[in-house]
Write a protein that holds these residues in place. Structure first.
Motif, PDB file in Angstrom:
ATOM      1  N   SER A 247      39.926  60.883  28.190  1.00 42.80           N
ATOM      2  CA  SER A 247      39.505  60.136  27.002  1.00 42.80           C
ATOM      3  C   SER A 247      40.340  58.879  26.825  1.00 42.80           C
ATOM      4  CB  SER A 247      39.588  61.020  25.755  1.00 42.80           C
ATOM      5  OG  SER A 247      40.922  61.450  25.543  1.00 42.80           O
ATOM      6  N   GLU A 248      41.648  58.976  27.107  1.00 42.11           N
ATOM      7  CA  GLU A 248      42.523  57.807  27.014  1.00 42.11           C
ATOM      8  C   GLU A 248      42.182  56.786  28.112  1.00 42.11           C
ATOM      9  OE1 GLU A 248      46.659  58.785  26.926  1.00 42.11           O
ATOM     10  OE2 GLU A 248      46.409  60.334  25.381  1.00 42.11           O
ATOM     11  N   ASP A 249      41.928  57.305  29.323  1.00 45.58           N
ATOM     12  CA  ASP A 249      41.583  56.416  30.434  1.00 45.58           C
ATOM     13  C   ASP A 249      40.268  55.696  30.171  1.00 45.58           C
ATOM     14  OD1 ASP A 249      43.860  57.403  31.561  1.00 45.58           O
ATOM     15  OD2 ASP A 249      42.857  58.608  33.101  1.00 45.58           O
ATOM     16  N   LEU A 250      39.292  56.418  29.622  1.00 46.28           N
ATOM     17  CA  LEU A 250      37.998  55.821  29.290  1.00 46.28           C
ATOM     18  C   LEU A 250      38.166  54.716  28.248  1.00 46.28           C
ATOM     19  CD1 LEU A 250      34.889  55.797  29.431  1.00 46.28           C
ATOM     20  CD2 LEU A 250      34.888  57.596  27.680  1.00 46.28           C
ATOM     21  N   SER A 251      38.988  54.972  27.244  1.00 48.00           N
ATOM     22  CA  SER A 251      39.237  53.960  26.216  1.00 48.00           C
ATOM     23  C   SER A 251      39.906  52.731  26.811  1.00 48.00           C
ATOM     24  CB  SER A 251      40.121  54.548  25.108  1.00 48.00           C
ATOM     25  OG  SER A 251      39.462  55.597  24.439  1.00 48.00           O
ATOM     26  N   TRP A 252      40.809  52.958  27.757  1.00 44.98           N
ATOM     27  CA  TRP A 252      41.513  51.845  28.413  1.00 44.98           C
ATOM     28  C   TRP A 252      40.523  50.978  29.196  1.00 44.98           C
ATOM     29  CZ3 TRP A 252      42.211  50.294  33.502  1.00 44.98           C
ATOM     30  CH2 TRP A 252      43.202  49.327  33.729  1.00 44.98           C
ATOM     31  N   VAL A 253      39.627  51.625  29.935  1.00 46.41           N
ATOM     32  CA  VAL A 253      38.642  50.870  30.714  1.00 46.41           C
ATOM     33  C   VAL A 253      37.722  50.091  29.790  1.00 46.41           C
ATOM     34  CG1 VAL A 253      36.699  51.035  32.316  1.00 46.41           C
ATOM     35  CG2 VAL A 253      38.722  52.431  32.703  1.00 46.41           C
ATOM     36  N   LYS A 254      37.240  50.727  28.733  1.00 46.71           N
ATOM     37  CA  LYS A 254      36.335  50.041  27.810  1.00 46.71           C
ATOM     38  C   LYS A 254      37.024  48.855  27.140  1.00 46.71           C
ATOM     39  CE  LYS A 254      33.086  53.743  26.653  1.00 46.71           C
ATOM     40  NZ  LYS A 254      32.540  54.596  25.580  1.00 46.71           N
ATOM     41  N   ARG A 255      38.292  49.025  26.813  1.00 50.43           N
ATOM     42  CA  ARG A 255      39.026  47.966  26.123  1.00 50.43           C
ATOM     43  C   ARG A 255      39.259  46.761  27.021  1.00 50.43           C
ATOM     44  NH1 ARG A 255      43.532  50.530  25.322  1.00 50.43           N
ATOM     45  NH2 ARG A 255      42.574  51.747  23.666  1.00 50.43           N
ATOM     46  N   HIS A 256      39.547  47.015  28.302  1.00 51.11           N
ATOM     47  CA  HIS A 256      39.985  45.934  29.179  1.00 51.11           C
ATOM     48  C   HIS A 256      38.988  45.550  30.279  1.00 51.11           C
ATOM     49  CE1 HIS A 256      43.856  46.047  27.238  1.00 51.11           C
ATOM     50  NE2 HIS A 256      43.992  47.328  27.510  1.00 51.11           N
ATOM     51  N   HIS A 257      37.960  46.387  30.502  1.00 51.80           N
ATOM     52  CA  HIS A 257      37.053  46.103  31.618  1.00 51.80           C
ATOM     53  C   HIS A 257      35.577  46.280  31.268  1.00 51.80           C
ATOM     54  CE1 HIS A 257      40.199  45.399  34.555  1.00 51.80           C
ATOM     55  NE2 HIS A 257      40.830  46.436  34.077  1.00 51.80           N
ATOM     56  N   SER A 258      35.249  46.163  29.989  1.00 56.42           N
ATOM     57  CA  SER A 258      33.834  46.126  29.609  1.00 56.42           C
ATOM     58  C   SER A 258      33.491  44.712  29.198  1.00 56.42           C
ATOM     59  CB  SER A 258      33.546  47.097  28.454  1.00 56.42           C
ATOM     60  OG  SER A 258      34.123  46.616  27.256  1.00 56.42           O
ATOM     61  N   ILE A 259      32.292  44.290  29.502  1.00 56.86           N
ATOM     62  CA  ILE A 259      31.868  42.935  29.151  1.00 56.86           C
ATOM     63  C   ILE A 259      31.727  42.792  27.636  1.00 56.86           C
ATOM     64  CG2 ILE A 259      29.366  43.285  29.248  1.00 56.86           C
ATOM     65  CD1 ILE A 259      29.242  40.608  30.840  1.00 56.86           C
ATOM     66  N   GLU A 260      31.463  43.903  26.955  1.00 59.13           N
ATOM     67  CA  GLU A 260      31.333  43.855  25.497  1.00 59.13           C
ATOM     68  C   GLU A 260      32.656  43.493  24.828  1.00 59.13           C
ATOM     69  OE1 GLU A 260      28.035  45.913  27.243  1.00 59.13           O
ATOM     70  OE2 GLU A 260      30.197  46.310  27.429  1.00 59.13           O
ATOM     71  N   GLU A 261      33.773  43.953  25.419  1.00 56.94           N
ATOM     72  CA  GLU A 261      35.096  43.689  24.843  1.00 56.94           C
ATOM     73  C   GLU A 261      35.779  42.480  25.482  1.00 56.94           C
ATOM     74  OE1 GLU A 261      36.545  45.285  22.322  1.00 56.94           O
ATOM     75  OE2 GLU A 261      34.875  46.683  22.054  1.00 56.94           O
ATOM     76  N   ASN A 262      35.262  42.035  26.626  1.00 59.47           N
ATOM     77  CA  ASN A 262      35.929  40.962  27.378  1.00 59.47           C
ATOM     78  C   ASN A 262      34.916  39.921  27.832  1.00 59.47           C
ATOM     79  OD1 ASN A 262      38.860  42.160  27.955  1.00 59.47           O
ATOM     80  ND2 ASN A 262      37.376  43.811  28.195  1.00 59.47           N
ATOM     81  N   ASN A 263      34.471  39.123  26.882  1.00 62.49           N
ATOM     82  CA  ASN A 263      33.448  38.133  27.232  1.00 62.49           C
ATOM     83  C   ASN A 263      33.800  36.712  26.802  1.00 62.49           C
ATOM     84  OD1 ASN A 263      32.776  37.945  24.433  1.00 62.49           O
ATOM     85  ND2 ASN A 263      31.493  39.764  24.639  1.00 62.49           N
ATOM     86  N   GLU A 264      34.953  36.544  26.167  1.00 62.44           N
ATOM     87  CA  GLU A 264      35.282  35.223  25.620  1.00 62.44           C
ATOM     88  C   GLU A 264      35.358  34.157  26.708  1.00 62.44           C
ATOM     89  OE1 GLU A 264      38.718  33.013  22.903  1.00 62.44           O
ATOM     90  OE2 GLU A 264      38.765  35.191  23.187  1.00 62.44           O
ATOM     91  N   ILE A 265      36.063  34.463  27.796  1.00 60.20           N
ATOM     92  CA  ILE A 265      36.202  33.484  28.878  1.00 60.20           C
ATOM     93  C   ILE A 265      34.846  33.201  29.511  1.00 60.20           C
ATOM     94  CG2 ILE A 265      37.158  33.106  31.196  1.00 60.20           C
ATOM     95  CD1 ILE A 265      39.679  34.547  30.255  1.00 60.20           C
ATOM     96  N   LEU A 266      34.062  34.259  29.736  1.00 67.94           N
ATOM     97  CA  LEU A 266      32.733  34.104  30.334  1.00 67.94           C
ATOM     98  C   LEU A 266      31.850  33.227  29.445  1.00 67.94           C
ATOM     99  CD1 LEU A 266      30.719  35.071  32.576  1.00 67.94           C
ATOM    100  CD2 LEU A 266      30.055  36.883  30.983  1.00 67.94           C
ATOM    101  N   ILE A 267      31.794  33.552  28.158  1.00 65.72           N
ATOM    102  CA  ILE A 267      30.919  32.814  27.239  1.00 65.72           C
ATOM    103  C   ILE A 267      31.362  31.367  27.084  1.00 65.72           C
ATOM    104  CG2 ILE A 267      30.171  32.645  24.837  1.00 65.72           C
ATOM    105  CD1 ILE A 267      30.154  35.732  24.803  1.00 65.72           C
ATOM    106  N   ASN A 268      32.664  31.171  26.922  1.00 60.25           N
ATOM    107  CA  ASN A 268      33.177  29.797  26.764  1.00 60.25           C
ATOM    108  C   ASN A 268      32.873  28.947  28.002  1.00 60.25           C
ATOM    109  OD1 ASN A 268      34.153  30.286  24.218  1.00 60.25           O
ATOM    110  ND2 ASN A 268      36.244  30.665  24.878  1.00 60.25           N
ATOM    111  N   SER A 269      32.972  29.566  29.182  1.00 62.80           N
ATOM    112  CA  SER A 269      32.689  28.826  30.410  1.00 62.80           C
ATOM    113  C   SER A 269      31.243  28.375  30.469  1.00 62.80           C
ATOM    114  CB  SER A 269      33.009  29.702  31.633  1.00 62.80           C
ATOM    115  OG  SER A 269      34.369  30.054  31.668  1.00 62.80           O
ATOM    116  N   ILE A 270      30.352  29.204  29.957  1.00 59.92           N
ATOM    117  CA  ILE A 270      28.923  28.933  30.047  1.00 59.92           C
ATOM    118  C   ILE A 270      28.414  28.080  28.885  1.00 59.92           C
ATOM    119  CG2 ILE A 270      26.625  30.020  29.967  1.00 59.92           C
ATOM    120  CD1 ILE A 270      27.974  32.432  31.435  1.00 59.92           C
ATOM    121  N   MET A 271      28.856  28.392  27.670  1.00 57.18           N
ATOM    122  CA  MET A 271      28.252  27.819  26.476  1.00 57.18           C
ATOM    123  C   MET A 271      28.913  26.510  26.028  1.00 57.18           C
ATOM    124  SD  MET A 271      25.893  30.074  26.013  1.00 57.18           S
ATOM    125  CE  MET A 271      25.235  29.766  24.386  1.00 57.18           C
ATOM    126  N   ASN A 272      30.164  26.279  26.392  1.00 54.56           N
ATOM    127  CA  ASN A 272      30.859  25.082  25.904  1.00 54.56           C
ATOM    128  C   ASN A 272      30.694  23.899  26.843  1.00 54.56           C
ATOM    129  OD1 ASN A 272      31.705  26.578  23.717  1.00 54.56           O
ATOM    130  ND2 ASN A 272      33.725  27.019  24.578  1.00 54.56           N
TER     131      ASN A 272
END
Length: 365
Positions: free
Chosen positions: A340-365
């Motif tokens: 459960s802790e490992d799953l939370s770690w992956v979701k926090r650091h390796h899901s696009i839902e939680e880690n999209n700022e750089i991707l979006i800024n690169s595309i939209m700005n």
């Protein structure tokens, strides 16, 4: 703000293209038209993926490849205003890439280059590290990191691209001005795939001992000989484990992959320990998937990159010298991963839902 008409292309290393494109479609509606194109797509038995356009270049005569790439390039110039290129490959051939970049610049098209590894890191560098790992780890002189064609790609990207992203922090040594955008995994697709009807039912492991898996995409790139040597030494001190090296299974002999991704998912579900790689120096998609499969993961992390690991990282950071000792410690006093802790770690650091700022800024700005 003008509507972003983006094409993700052209070689899908790490299954990012479908994931990124779908994310934009779901979250930005009419603000973004997001589509995809690949030059090569794996067989559906290997892994099911969806792209807007797919030209199987490997099936074409070289002259036909030129004709197909130029035709699609002209079509794409009319249709899209933003191009997101992964894995160092653009629409045209490498010989025509400089002209391709110039045309994008002339027509004010936005270009994002996203490098993932051996597109800008000389594969021979990693092979050299495997052969000279003890000296390398002890700080002796290293091999050149890039080849001349990669230097040209990097120079063109720095001059023509609006943004450069890299998937692993070691690549910042090569392009310091790039932005580090970690590997993200599509949780919905992963869960659907791992529960798919095409997952094999037969067991690959034969015993109830602690099960260790190493499944390289390319054995020389992943340091497989170092891993197998460590396993050989480990067997002298313990008989409590079973080891699978997927090329030895000899099941997927008509493919560049030792096993299909669905067979790999089955192996994750059965394994206790997955050894990712011992030469590259950072973890990738396989480590993340293996964590989601409920496995302990061992991976070589460069000493000077360990402070960049996300907090509470569940990966066992090791190297080729210490791998055998670190495995023995876990085997001797084995404990189940804190899933459960490992799953939370992956979701926090390796899901696009939680880690999209750089991707979006690169595309939209």
């Amino acid at each position: 703000m003008r509507q972003v008409k983006i094409l993700f292309a052209a070689v899908d290393i790490g299954w990012r293209i479908e994931h990124y494109s779908a994310f934009l479609k779901v979250n930005f509606g009419k603000k973004v038209i997001s589509q995809s194109f690949v030059k090569y797509a794996v067989n559906k038995k290997q892994y099911r993926t969806k792209y807007t356009y797919n030209i199987q270049f490997s099936d074409l005569h070289p002259i036909s490849q030129y004709f197909a790439s130029i035709s699609f390039f002209l079509f794409a110039l009319i249709k899209y205003n933003t191009f997101y290129f992964l894995s160092g490959e653009t629409i045209l051939t490498r010989k025509l890439r400089h002209i391709e970049f110039k045309i994008y610049k002339l027509l004010n098209k936005k270009v994002i280059m996203h490098f993932v590894g051996s597109d800008i890191r000389d594969p021979n560098y990693v092979i050299w590290k495997e052969k000279n790992i003890v000296g390398y780890l002890n700080g002796k002189k290293t091999h050149q990191i890039t080849q001349s064609w990669q230097d040209k790609l990097i120079a063109d990207s720095l001059f023509y691209a609006n943004e450069i992203l890299v998937s692993t922090p070691d690549l910042l040594k090569i392009i310091p001005s790039a932005k580090y955008y970690p590997v993200v995994i599509d949780f919905i697709k992963f869960q659907k795939d791992i529960n798919s009807s095409v997952i094999p039912t037969n067991s690959f492991f034969k015993t109830k001992k602690i099960r260790i898996l190493h499944s390289p995409s390319l054995d020389k790139i992943k340091g497989s000989s170092l891993i197998k040597e460590s396993i050989k030494e480990l067997s002298k001190d313990s008989d409590k484990f079973e080891f699978i090296y997927t090329p030895d299974l000899k099941i997927n002999t008509n493919s560049n992959y030792a096993v299909t991704r669905y067979q790999l998912f089955k192996l994750y579900m059965e394994a206790d320990i997955v050894i990712d790689q011992m030469t590259i120096g950072w973890y990738g998609l396989q480590s993340i998937e293996a964590i989601l499969g409920g496995c302990h993961v061992f991976c070589y992390i460069e000493n000077n990159l360990r402070d960049q690991l996300f907090p509470k990282c569940p990966i066992h950071a090791t190297d080729a010298i210490n791998l055998k000792t670190d495995l023995l410690k876990l085997i001797t006093n084995y404990y189940e991963p804190k899933y459960s802790e490992d799953l939370s770690w992956v979701k926090r650091h390796h899901s696009i839902e939680e880690n999209n700022e750089i991707l979006i800024n690169s595309i939209m700005n």
